[in-house]
Design a protein around this motif. Structure first.
Motif, PDB file in Angstrom:
ATOM      1  N   LYS A   1      -2.052  52.756  36.417  1.00  0.00           N
ATOM      2  CA  LYS A   1      -0.663  52.412  36.749  1.00  0.00           C
ATOM      3  C   LYS A   1      -0.610  51.369  37.866  1.00  0.00           C
ATOM      4  N   ASN A   2       0.464  50.621  37.851  1.00  0.00           N
ATOM      5  CA  ASN A   2       0.767  49.677  38.914  1.00  0.00           C
ATOM      6  C   ASN A   2       1.231  50.484  40.138  1.00  0.00           C
ATOM      7  N   ILE A   3       0.911  50.015  41.342  1.00  0.00           N
ATOM      8  CA  ILE A   3       1.289  50.753  42.558  1.00  0.00           C
ATOM      9  C   ILE A   3       2.801  50.918  42.659  1.00  0.00           C
TER      10      ILE A   3
ATOM     11  N   LEU B   1      -2.162  54.258  50.512  1.00  0.00           N
ATOM     12  CA  LEU B   1      -1.793  53.495  49.317  1.00  0.00           C
ATOM     13  C   LEU B   1      -3.013  53.244  48.428  1.00  0.00           C
ATOM     14  N   VAL B   2      -4.154  52.963  49.032  1.00  0.00           N
ATOM     15  CA  VAL B   2      -5.390  52.764  48.261  1.00  0.00           C
ATOM     16  C   VAL B   2      -5.796  54.066  47.578  1.00  0.00           C
ATOM     17  N   LYS B   3      -5.674  55.166  48.309  1.00  0.00           N
ATOM     18  CA  LYS B   3      -6.007  56.470  47.736  1.00  0.00           C
ATOM     19  C   LYS B   3      -5.105  56.789  46.547  1.00  0.00           C
ATOM     20  N   LEU B   4      -3.822  56.518  46.702  1.00  0.00           N
ATOM     21  CA  LEU B   4      -2.869  56.755  45.620  1.00  0.00           C
ATOM     22  C   LEU B   4      -3.186  55.871  44.407  1.00  0.00           C
ATOM     23  N   ALA B   5      -3.478  54.613  44.662  1.00  0.00           N
ATOM     24  CA  ALA B   5      -3.796  53.687  43.567  1.00  0.00           C
ATOM     25  C   ALA B   5      -5.091  54.074  42.872  1.00  0.00           C
TER      26      ALA B   5
END
Length: 145
Positions: free
Chosen positions: A70-72, A60-64
């Motif tokens: 953008k918001n997660i 999730l951190v990598k994606l964010a």
């Protein structure tokens, strides 16, 4: 990978919940020998959950970090959002089941502590009183006919 980590986390927690519910029933039926082995298994499942949770957090951190503008919530599809909701629900269920388990364990512990206290003549500081088990340590060994 996020879906896999979510599914694995939910599965680990569901197994822990099932074992804990079984332990509660075993305690109610005084099958205490069956509770011990579950503790080791639950510890392993909890470790597996923690590994999955850390991996999920990292994903999730990598994606964010790839999409800082953008918001997660905008980055996740509906299936992942549903799985996150399910994970939250399972965690809340585990909390409730653990609370019930803790109550059962405390009651049994207090009973055995008071029983040992009566047998050894030591006062106890719990909800079981001397009048519940007998006023003297000799009474505990007398059979009522």
């Amino acid at each position: 990978m996020i879906k896999k980590y979510l599914n694995d986390s939910i599965e680990c927690l569901a197994k822990i919940i099932a074992l804990t519910k079984e332990d509660i029933e075993n305690i109610k039926q005084a099958k205490h020998d069956e509770v011990g082995p579950h503790s080791e298994l639950k510890t392993k499942l909890l470790a597996a959950f923690e590994i999955n949770k850390k991996a999920l957090d990292a994903e999730l951190v990598k994606l964010a970090s790839k999409h800082p503008e953008k918001n997660i919530a905008e980055l996740l599809d509906d299936e992942i959002k549903d799985k996150l909701s399910e994970l939250r629900a399972v965690l809340l269920e585990l909390k409730d089941v653990n609370r019930e388990y803790a109550k059962s364990v405390v009651v049994v512990k207090e009973f055995f502590d008071s029983l040992v206290g009566v047998m050894l003549g030591k006062p106890t500081q719990n909800s079981y009183t001397d009048k519940a088990l007998g006023s003297s340590k000799d009474e505990i060994f007398k059979a009522r006919v």
